[in-house]
Design a protein around this motif. Structure first.
Motif, PDB file in Angstrom:
ATOM      1  N   TRP A 101       0.824  -1.206   0.000  1.00 33.69           N
ATOM      2  CA  TRP A 101       0.000   0.000   0.000  1.00 33.69           C
ATOM      3  C   TRP A 101       0.859   1.258   0.000  1.00 33.69           C
ATOM      4  N   GLY A 136      -1.380  -0.844  -4.320  1.00 29.05           N
ATOM      5  CA  GLY A 136      -2.586  -0.035  -4.296  1.00 29.05           C
ATOM      6  C   GLY A 136      -2.394   1.262  -3.537  1.00 29.05           C
ATOM      7  N   THR A 206      -8.974  -8.946  -8.713  1.00 32.17           N
ATOM      8  CA  THR A 206      -7.614  -8.802  -8.200  1.00 32.17           C
ATOM      9  C   THR A 206      -6.795 -10.083  -8.292  1.00 32.17           C
ATOM     10  N   GLU A 324      -5.730   0.273  -7.709  1.00 29.29           N
ATOM     11  CA  GLU A 324      -4.806  -0.868  -7.607  1.00 29.29           C
ATOM     12  C   GLU A 324      -4.187  -1.159  -8.971  1.00 29.29           C
TER      13      GLU A 324
END
Length: 328
Positions: A101, A136, A206, A324
């Motif tokens: 992240w 992401g 994903t 993402e």
């Protein structure tokens, strides 16, 4: 001008990082910053900075091996920016693995528009690949420059947090009969069979997984979150043959008892983006209003049957987007 990207190593690096974080929080009207100002209105800006820094240090473990802060230096050694990342702490139900992240990325104003943001993203993606993870981030809706940059670099909008203050809605006549259930046992098997097919689309956006694992995760989600306490309800629309055409599950949010959350929504493919979607959301909103929740919230996945455009027509607002990029 040449620039260097390196890992943070000095106390001055961290000082530059925290001060730049604070500027980002100010510019985006970040909740943590605004609440800090409200609680300590009598404090000076330097005192607010020290409190802001303390809160970040207390809430994040910078010694974790997956946490990296890469500093951007000019050839004269000036601080030009940074990117901060770590494996995401939270996990959405459709995520079978947590991405790396990007918690923040910043380029100092005097060095912008030179492609440095792209270079910082490329360095973060290299690190994500080393961990064998996707990557992401969250971007504020008003930051159109950043959104365009991320899209140019291959990031896609994955889900959108949307919410509104509930109001009482007029419900128009419909060809569908809508029934309410506050006990999961009344409809569990039928509703989950209908909903799991839609859930697969969210997971597969994903990552790949087995059908058995997807079904298991979906059932676990219902078992964990649905409460038979009157603070959750499922509204089911049926057609003339008594088959489920759509449903919405709304209930007290697990993260805040004053907020009602849309936990699940599904509609037959041939009925998407029609009046049935709006009808169910209005019915759910009336329930939220009647139960005296202060906010009506949902995390809308781009593969959800409910469209962002429909939600915005109904007054739900999006502060930003979770994006993402697949790297695996």
């Amino acid at each position: 001008m040449n620039f260097t990207i390196r890992e943070k190593i000095t106390e001055q690096d961290m000082e530059n990082f925290f001060r730049s974080c604070l500027e980002t929080a100010k510019n985006t009207n970040d909740f943590h910053y605004t609440s800090l100002k409200e609680r300590h209105f009598e404090k000076s800006e330097e005192e607010i900075f020290e409190l802001f820094k303390e809160e970040i240090v207390e809430s994040f473990d910078f010694d974790r091996p997956d946490c990296k802060i890469f500093m951007l230096d000019s050839e004269q050694g000036e601080f030009a920016g940074y990117i901060w990342m770590g494996i995401r702490d939270s996990e959405d139900v459709w995520d079978f693995e947590k991405p790396l992240w990007i918690y923040d990325i910043s380029v100092q104003p005097e060095f912008r528009r030179g492609g440095l943001g792209v270079k910082l993203l490329e360095r973060a993606e290299t690190f994500a690949k080393e961990l064998n993870l996707n990557i992401g981030l969250f971007v504020h809706a008003q930051n159109t420059g950043a959104i365009n940059l991320y899209k140019k670099c291959g990031y896609q909008v994955k889900c959108v947090p949307i919410s509104k203050y509930p109001e009482t809605r007029n419900i128009p006549q419909s060809a569908f009969h809508v029934e309410a259930h506050e006990k999961i046992s009344e409809i569990e098997s039928e509703i989950q069979t209908f909903g799991v097919e839609k859930f697969k689309q969210l997971v597969e956006f994903t990552a790949e997984s087995t059908e058995d694992r997807i079904v298991e995760r979906y059932h676990e989600y219902w078992q964990k979150n649905f409460k038979n306490d009157g603070n959750h309800s499922i509204f089911v629309a049926r057609d003339d043959s008594d088959k489920i055409a759509a449903f919405v599950w709304v209930g007290e949010a697990s993260f805040n008892e004053r907020i009602a959350m849309n936990y699940d929504f599904a509609v037959c493919t041939d009925l998407r983006q029609g009046e049935l979607e709006k009808q169910l959301i209005k019915i759910a909103e009336n329930w939220v209003k009647k139960k005296e929740f202060s906010r009506y919230y949902m995390l809308l996945h781009v593969k959800h049957d409910l469209s962002l455009e429909t939600c915005q027509e109904l007054g739900l607002e999006a502060p930003g987007y979770f994006m993402e990029k697949k790297l695996k």
